[in-house]
Design a protein around this motif. Structure first.
Motif, PDB file in Angstrom:
ATOM      1  N   GLN A   8      27.570  12.025  32.846  1.00  0.00           N
ATOM      2  CA  GLN A   8      26.364  11.740  33.620  1.00  0.00           C
ATOM      3  C   GLN A   8      25.213  11.565  32.639  1.00  0.00           C
ATOM      4  O   GLN A   8      25.144  12.278  31.643  1.00  0.00           O
ATOM      5  N   HIS A   9      24.394  10.565  32.900  1.00  0.00           N
ATOM      6  CA  HIS A   9      23.139  10.471  32.151  1.00  0.00           C
ATOM      7  C   HIS A   9      22.109  11.184  33.021  1.00  0.00           C
ATOM      8  O   HIS A   9      21.725  10.675  34.085  1.00  0.00           O
ATOM      9  N   PRO A  10      21.660  12.373  32.612  1.00  0.00           N
ATOM     10  CA  PRO A  10      20.872  13.208  33.528  1.00  0.00           C
ATOM     11  C   PRO A  10      19.426  12.747  33.660  1.00  0.00           C
ATOM     12  O   PRO A  10      18.806  12.294  32.699  1.00  0.00           O
ATOM     13  N   LEU A  45      27.799   8.019  22.373  1.00  0.00           N
ATOM     14  CA  LEU A  45      29.048   7.260  22.462  1.00  0.00           C
ATOM     15  C   LEU A  45      29.424   6.683  21.102  1.00  0.00           C
ATOM     16  O   LEU A  45      30.587   6.754  20.676  1.00  0.00           O
ATOM     17  N   ASP A  46      28.451   6.107  20.423  1.00  0.00           N
ATOM     18  CA  ASP A  46      28.711   5.530  19.104  1.00  0.00           C
ATOM     19  C   ASP A  46      29.231   6.588  18.139  1.00  0.00           C
ATOM     20  O   ASP A  46      30.188   6.359  17.389  1.00  0.00           O
ATOM     21  N   ALA A  47      28.601   7.760  18.156  1.00  0.00           N
ATOM     22  CA  ALA A  47      28.998   8.824  17.233  1.00  0.00           C
ATOM     23  C   ALA A  47      30.423   9.302  17.490  1.00  0.00           C
ATOM     24  O   ALA A  47      31.126   9.720  16.554  1.00  0.00           O
ATOM     25  N   GLY A  48      30.855   9.242  18.739  1.00  0.00           N
ATOM     26  CA  GLY A  48      32.203   9.695  19.079  1.00  0.00           C
ATOM     27  C   GLY A  48      33.233   8.594  19.095  1.00  0.00           C
ATOM     28  O   GLY A  48      34.406   8.860  19.387  1.00  0.00           O
ATOM     29  N   GLY A  49      32.820   7.362  18.819  1.00  0.00           N
ATOM     30  CA  GLY A  49      33.753   6.245  18.853  1.00  0.00           C
ATOM     31  C   GLY A  49      34.177   5.877  20.264  1.00  0.00           C
ATOM     32  O   GLY A  49      35.281   5.366  20.477  1.00  0.00           O
ATOM     33  N   ILE A  50      33.290   6.112  21.239  1.00  0.00           N
ATOM     34  CA  ILE A  50      33.590   5.863  22.644  1.00  0.00           C
ATOM     35  C   ILE A  50      33.037   4.495  23.038  1.00  0.00           C
ATOM     36  O   ILE A  50      31.879   4.179  22.761  1.00  0.00           O
ATOM     37  N   ASP A  51      33.856   3.706  23.704  1.00  0.00           N
ATOM     38  CA  ASP A  51      33.415   2.373  24.106  1.00  0.00           C
ATOM     39  C   ASP A  51      32.595   2.404  25.390  1.00  0.00           C
ATOM     40  O   ASP A  51      31.566   1.720  25.488  1.00  0.00           O
ATOM     41  N   HIS A  52      33.058   3.142  26.385  1.00  0.00           N
ATOM     42  CA  HIS A  52      32.379   3.181  27.678  1.00  0.00           C
ATOM     43  C   HIS A  52      32.433   4.585  28.256  1.00  0.00           C
ATOM     44  O   HIS A  52      33.348   5.364  27.974  1.00  0.00           O
ATOM     45  N   MET A  53      31.449   4.903  29.088  1.00  0.00           N
ATOM     46  CA  MET A  53      31.436   6.169  29.827  1.00  0.00           C
ATOM     47  C   MET A  53      31.091   5.867  31.279  1.00  0.00           C
ATOM     48  O   MET A  53      30.164   5.103  31.561  1.00  0.00           O
ATOM     49  N   LEU A  54      31.833   6.467  32.190  1.00  0.00           N
ATOM     50  CA  LEU A  54      31.478   6.408  33.600  1.00  0.00           C
ATOM     51  C   LEU A  54      30.466   7.498  33.885  1.00  0.00           C
ATOM     52  O   LEU A  54      30.721   8.678  33.616  1.00  0.00           O
ATOM     53  N   ILE A  55      29.307   7.114  34.404  1.00  0.00           N
ATOM     54  CA  ILE A  55      28.247   8.077  34.701  1.00  0.00           C
ATOM     55  C   ILE A  55      28.000   8.110  36.207  1.00  0.00           C
ATOM     56  O   ILE A  55      28.014   7.082  36.876  1.00  0.00           O
ATOM     57  N   SER A  56      27.764   9.290  36.724  1.00  0.00           N
ATOM     58  CA  SER A  56      27.708   9.469  38.168  1.00  0.00           C
ATOM     59  C   SER A  56      26.341   9.899  38.670  1.00  0.00           C
ATOM     60  O   SER A  56      25.592  10.600  37.987  1.00  0.00           O
ATOM     61  N   ALA A  57      26.081   9.499  39.902  1.00  0.00           N
ATOM     62  CA  ALA A  57      24.969  10.069  40.672  1.00  0.00           C
ATOM     63  C   ALA A  57      25.356  11.477  41.126  1.00  0.00           C
ATOM     64  O   ALA A  57      26.532  11.839  41.145  1.00  0.00           O
ATOM     65  N   TRP A  58      24.359  12.277  41.479  1.00  0.00           N
ATOM     66  CA  TRP A  58      24.573  13.646  41.955  1.00  0.00           C
ATOM     67  C   TRP A  58      23.811  13.856  43.252  1.00  0.00           C
ATOM     68  O   TRP A  58      22.580  13.906  43.248  1.00  0.00           O
TER      69      TRP A  58
END
Length: 268
Positions: A8-10, A45-58
């Motif tokens: 989640q991007h808070p 994400l860049d630091a962890g080598g992650i291409d995409h993240m699914l972020i959710s509403a709350w």
């Protein structure tokens, strides 16, 4: 490709909500006083080598911590790195159905997530069923939390066995249970093994804390059923993957776990 299936991007009101105070004893993070820039999440994400993240509403009772429109704005600002997951107020079924349709058809989201512990009812509660029907009709996964809660809220509603009944009632619905299901991980594995449409993601646990039963499942008949997740910002995605080599996954299983399963489940 590496896809973080649960983050989640808070917003600031999400980060400051008192319900998360108990988590700070683990993270040691101070109470935020400024909104987190999208660039900071992309940098993680860049630091962890992650291409995409699914972020959710709350969405919680009488409390929208992160709105669907805010998630859409975060995703748009990320250059395609963040992928939206919607949420709804289950106490208003017709409004929830309309909002799910808007999330998928207008905002471009890939799933809907509702957390039983926020509502203090299990996923077999009648208020969830319009959500399941809408997700099944639109062909998108329903995501939820399984296992005990970090916030000081009742954990019983997170028993993975509740998803058995949901999967029986909605065989057309893809269901992803996040947070491993601990201390009922065996239940989570049993339900995922029984139902082709049920999956598990590893969010909220770093690799070194995966239960042995989950690792065994991942390396055998569960190789297509387990998705990597971090629960960012509680755990940085790169930190969540520390020690991955020690699991001894073969190349195919590793690729499925890190991104292949999520790409298939979420139709990315």
């Amino acid at each position: 490709m590496i896809i973080d299936a649960w983050g989640q991007h808070p917003t600031l009101r999400h980060a400051q909500d008192p319900i998360f105070d108990s988590l700070r004893r683990w993270t040691k993070a101070p109470l935020p006083t400024e909104a987190l820039p999208v660039a900071t999440t992309v940098a993680a994400l860049d630091a962890g080598g992650i291409d995409h993240m699914l972020i959710s509403a709350w969405y919680a009772p009488r409390n929208v911590m992160i709105s669907n429109d805010e998630v859409a704005a975060f995703a748009a600002a990320s250059g395609g790195r963040l992928i939206g997951v919607g949420s709804v107020d289950i106490s208003r079924p017709m409004t929830a159905i309309a909002e799910i349709r808007r999330c998928i058809t207008e905002l471009g989201f890939k799933a809907i997530r509702v957390l039983p512990w926020l509502w203090e009812v299990p996923p077999t509660d009648r208020r969830f069923y319009p959500v399941y029907a809408a997700c099944a009709e639109l062909g998108v996964p329903f995501c939820t939390q399984i296992g005990h809660t970090g916030p000081l809220m009742p954990s019983e509603v997170g028993r993975p066995i509740y998803l058995d009944q949901v999967a029986l009632d909605f065989p057309e619905l893809t269901i992803v249970g996040g947070h491993i299901g601990y201390p009922w991980t065996d239940e989570a594995i049993a339900v995922a093994t029984k139902h082709d449409n049920v999956f598990i993601d590893t969010s909220a646990y770093a690799v070194g804390r995966y239960p042995a039963a989950l690792v065994a499942y991942l390396k055998s008949n569960g190789r297509t059923k387990v998705l990597f997740g971090s629960n960012y910002p509680m755990i940085l995605p790169g930190k969540a993957l520390d020690g991955l080599d020690a699991l001894g996954l073969d190349d195919q299983t590793r690729a499925l776990f890190l991104g292949g399963n999520a790409a298939r489940v979420y139709k990315l």
